[in-house]
Design a protein around this motif. Sequence first.
Motif, PDB file in Angstrom:
ATOM      1  N   ILE A   1     -36.937  19.736 -28.526  1.00  0.00           N
ATOM      2  CA  ILE A   1     -35.890  19.268 -29.193  1.00  0.00           C
ATOM      3  C   ILE A   1     -35.055  18.162 -29.366  1.00  0.00           C
ATOM      4  N   LEU A   2     -34.728  17.660 -28.043  1.00  0.00           N
ATOM      5  CA  LEU A   2     -34.178  16.427 -27.863  1.00  0.00           C
ATOM      6  C   LEU A   2     -35.082  15.347 -28.464  1.00  0.00           C
ATOM      7  N   ASP A   3     -36.311  15.401 -28.099  1.00  0.00           N
ATOM      8  CA  ASP A   3     -37.296  14.309 -28.697  1.00  0.00           C
ATOM      9  C   ASP A   3     -37.163  14.114 -30.206  1.00  0.00           C
ATOM     10  N   HIS A   4     -37.233  15.406 -30.671  1.00  0.00           N
ATOM     11  CA  HIS A   4     -37.267  15.557 -32.553  1.00  0.00           C
ATOM     12  C   HIS A   4     -36.063  14.798 -32.918  1.00  0.00           C
ATOM     13  N   ASN A   5     -34.816  15.136 -32.251  1.00  0.00           N
ATOM     14  CA  ASN A   5     -33.612  14.835 -33.008  1.00  0.00           C
ATOM     15  C   ASN A   5     -33.113  13.551 -32.297  1.00  0.00           C
ATOM     16  N   ARG A   6     -33.564  12.815 -31.360  1.00  0.00           N
ATOM     17  CA  ARG A   6     -33.324  11.596 -30.492  1.00  0.00           C
ATOM     18  C   ARG A   6     -33.143  10.484 -31.781  1.00  0.00           C
ATOM     19  N   LEU A   7     -32.049   9.625 -31.800  1.00  0.00           N
ATOM     20  CA  LEU A   7     -32.120   8.473 -32.854  1.00  0.00           C
ATOM     21  C   LEU A   7     -32.571   7.396 -32.612  1.00  0.00           C
ATOM     22  N   ASP A   8     -33.127   7.019 -31.333  1.00  0.00           N
ATOM     23  CA  ASP A   8     -33.825   5.830 -30.873  1.00  0.00           C
ATOM     24  C   ASP A   8     -35.244   5.883 -30.963  1.00  0.00           C
ATOM     25  N   ARG A   9     -35.743   6.809 -31.525  1.00  0.00           N
ATOM     26  CA  ARG A   9     -37.179   6.858 -31.238  1.00  0.00           C
ATOM     27  C   ARG A   9     -38.110   6.226 -32.734  1.00  0.00           C
ATOM     28  N   SER A  10     -37.118   5.595 -33.649  1.00  0.00           N
ATOM     29  CA  SER A  10     -37.742   4.786 -34.733  1.00  0.00           C
ATOM     30  C   SER A  10     -38.534   3.804 -34.299  1.00  0.00           C
ATOM     31  N   GLU A  11     -38.688   3.072 -33.197  1.00  0.00           N
ATOM     32  CA  GLU A  11     -39.275   2.032 -33.028  1.00  0.00           C
ATOM     33  C   GLU A  11     -40.387   2.343 -31.798  1.00  0.00           C
ATOM     34  N   GLN A  12     -40.543   3.631 -31.363  1.00  0.00           N
ATOM     35  CA  GLN A  12     -41.588   4.171 -30.505  1.00  0.00           C
ATOM     36  C   GLN A  12     -42.826   4.561 -31.307  1.00  0.00           C
ATOM     37  N   PRO A  13     -43.968   4.232 -30.596  1.00  0.00           N
ATOM     38  CA  PRO A  13     -45.338   4.603 -31.245  1.00  0.00           C
ATOM     39  C   PRO A  13     -45.562   6.045 -31.183  1.00  0.00           C
ATOM     40  N   LEU A  14     -46.434   6.537 -31.845  1.00  0.00           N
ATOM     41  CA  LEU A  14     -46.824   7.708 -31.922  1.00  0.00           C
ATOM     42  C   LEU A  14     -47.746   8.154 -30.998  1.00  0.00           C
ATOM     43  N   ARG A  15     -47.432   9.373 -30.235  1.00  0.00           N
ATOM     44  CA  ARG A  15     -48.426   9.827 -28.889  1.00  0.00           C
ATOM     45  C   ARG A  15     -48.956  11.217 -29.467  1.00  0.00           C
ATOM     46  N   SER A  16     -49.719  11.563 -28.846  1.00  0.00           N
ATOM     47  CA  SER A  16     -50.303  13.139 -28.964  1.00  0.00           C
ATOM     48  C   SER A  16     -49.292  14.180 -28.351  1.00  0.00           C
TER      49      SER A  16
ATOM     50  N   LEU B   1     -52.972   6.555 -33.055  1.00  0.00           N
ATOM     51  CA  LEU B   1     -51.812   7.282 -33.318  1.00  0.00           C
ATOM     52  C   LEU B   1     -50.772   5.960 -33.022  1.00  0.00           C
ATOM     53  N   GLY B   2     -51.136   5.315 -31.847  1.00  0.00           N
ATOM     54  CA  GLY B   2     -50.121   4.284 -31.442  1.00  0.00           C
ATOM     55  C   GLY B   2     -49.690   3.285 -32.609  1.00  0.00           C
ATOM     56  N   ARG B   3     -50.623   3.223 -33.727  1.00  0.00           N
ATOM     57  CA  ARG B   3     -50.296   2.248 -34.709  1.00  0.00           C
ATOM     58  C   ARG B   3     -49.388   2.680 -35.544  1.00  0.00           C
ATOM     59  N   HIS B   4     -48.736   3.714 -35.420  1.00  0.00           N
ATOM     60  CA  HIS B   4     -47.852   4.384 -36.324  1.00  0.00           C
ATOM     61  C   HIS B   4     -46.464   4.620 -35.616  1.00  0.00           C
ATOM     62  N   PRO B   5     -45.254   4.728 -36.305  1.00  0.00           N
ATOM     63  CA  PRO B   5     -43.991   5.054 -35.817  1.00  0.00           C
ATOM     64  C   PRO B   5     -43.899   6.626 -35.374  1.00  0.00           C
ATOM     65  N   ALA B   6     -43.313   7.190 -34.475  1.00  0.00           N
ATOM     66  CA  ALA B   6     -43.249   8.407 -34.137  1.00  0.00           C
ATOM     67  C   ALA B   6     -42.382   9.204 -34.958  1.00  0.00           C
ATOM     68  N   ALA B   7     -40.894   8.462 -35.263  1.00  0.00           N
ATOM     69  CA  ALA B   7     -40.034   9.501 -35.692  1.00  0.00           C
ATOM     70  C   ALA B   7     -40.195  10.044 -37.081  1.00  0.00           C
ATOM     71  N   PRO B   8     -40.740   8.906 -38.140  1.00  0.00           N
ATOM     72  CA  PRO B   8     -40.792   9.550 -39.656  1.00  0.00           C
ATOM     73  C   PRO B   8     -42.126  10.412 -39.338  1.00  0.00           C
ATOM     74  N   VAL B   9     -43.299  10.087 -38.697  1.00  0.00           N
ATOM     75  CA  VAL B   9     -44.554  10.863 -38.833  1.00  0.00           C
ATOM     76  C   VAL B   9     -44.087  12.367 -38.427  1.00  0.00           C
ATOM     77  N   ARG B  10     -43.347  12.456 -37.091  1.00  0.00           N
ATOM     78  CA  ARG B  10     -42.919  13.690 -36.802  1.00  0.00           C
ATOM     79  C   ARG B  10     -42.334  14.506 -37.691  1.00  0.00           C
TER      80      ARG B  10
ATOM     81  N   PRO C   1     -52.461   1.861 -41.140  1.00  0.00           N
ATOM     82  CA  PRO C   1     -51.732   1.438 -39.704  1.00  0.00           C
ATOM     83  C   PRO C   1     -50.879   0.217 -39.843  1.00  0.00           C
ATOM     84  N   GLY C   2     -49.920   0.149 -39.028  1.00  0.00           N
ATOM     85  CA  GLY C   2     -49.256  -1.278 -38.866  1.00  0.00           C
ATOM     86  C   GLY C   2     -48.008  -1.467 -39.749  1.00  0.00           C
ATOM     87  N   ARG C   3     -47.664  -0.376 -40.753  1.00  0.00           N
ATOM     88  CA  ARG C   3     -46.583  -0.260 -41.625  1.00  0.00           C
ATOM     89  C   ARG C   3     -45.182  -0.199 -41.141  1.00  0.00           C
TER      90      ARG C   3
END
Length: 474
Positions: free
Chosen positions: A317-332, A364-373, A468-470
Amino acid sequence: MRVAWFQKLPVTVRVPLVVAGLMVALGVVASQGVLAVLGSVQDARLRELTRLHVEGLSVALGPFVLRQDVWEVYDLLDRAQKAGDGQRLLLTLVSDTQGRVLAATDPRRAPVGSDIARFMVDATAPEAVRMTGDAVLRVLAPLLYQGRDVGRIVTELDVSDLLDERRHIALWLLIGNAAATALLGLAGWLVVSRLLRPLGILVQAMGGETGVPHAIPESRIPRADPGLTRLFETYNAMTAAAEARAEAERRLAARERFVSLGRLSSSLAHEINNPLGGLMNAADTILSYPDRSDVVRQSAGLIQRGLAHMRDVSRAILDHNRLDRSEQPLRSEDFEDLRLLFGPEAAARGQTLDWRIAADAEALGRHPAAPVRQVVLNLLLNAGVAAGKSGQVALDVGSDAHGLHLRVCDSGPGMAADDLARLMASGPLPPGGGVGLRLVHDMVERLGGSISHQRTADMTVIVVFLPPGRETDA
């Protein structure tokens, strides 16, 4: 490419430039017209002069040429040159029908009996005389007497004064037209710029430096022009309507997010409440049998597993609603968090959840985590609602050389036309319903991806492709 720079200029600059250019072209055309008329007048004067000269000599010299009276011919030529325009008539000579010179105003250049052929080079007939740019023109005419051809008359004309006159007039035309064109061009620029000033105000209001349309202040609306006044007021009304619609969409997006969180919270409450009951029982067991080590170890293990499950749920829940995840890469791990978030809701409906993550960590790491989630969670929530009781929901994440593929399926009856429009189109939102699907559309668009929809015999399939990379501001 040559006019690309001109096309990039604002229309309020291009139109005055075109007007000034047309005025310059008009000045050039007018100057050419004046010079052409001057040339025609000069040519007519020369033709009239040579015609009168040749006709007068023919009448006076005819009898003497027939008798080969050289002295009389010379005397008449000399008197004609003195009586006429002596400065323009440089040389006049007369020959017989065999081309032998009988007399000339300059005997040294054309001796008696010499051949006239060398004086006939570049000579023209009187009716064809015109300014050619040469300072001396040569005219050749037959000497006719009583209808008979008795010889030839060659005259050299000095037209240097006419050339000087033409150059002088051309210079003054150039100066005058340049000055007039500059003044008219400047006046045209100022007039057209003033006329187009309301258009410039409208262009600035439509984008300006920020690229965001805004209303035109009341003080800048040209009330003197009813047509422009209506145009500006209509634009302001459209801007207000667009801002109101954008604000409504933002409110709907916020409401949809809270609704989604509410649904997840109610489901996750069960996920936390059930382990809490077990933890309370384990704690009571330990308190009741503190001297039995096997019971204490078994209860402690149950407490440890329950706490670990609650920790995983709260972390998701915390990871999904954290505001500073926009720059983090996507992970499994992000998809495992989504499974923890969506799993209880699927279990509450008795749904079968098929979960397959085939993309590797590098893809997965070529994409931002927050919007993909957010995209995947919204699609899963809609798929869960569509599948209903005992339905099927599936997530398949794969990758290739072109990018990431997110495939969400459900066994529901299919998407309604309004829901499909929210997901696939960029137009205004249809009335009713939420904006979760529109959020998916906007996020995928900002990520540079695309969405496709398929309906098979019993499954609805939504495929999201992400290159990737956008970068994104989601």
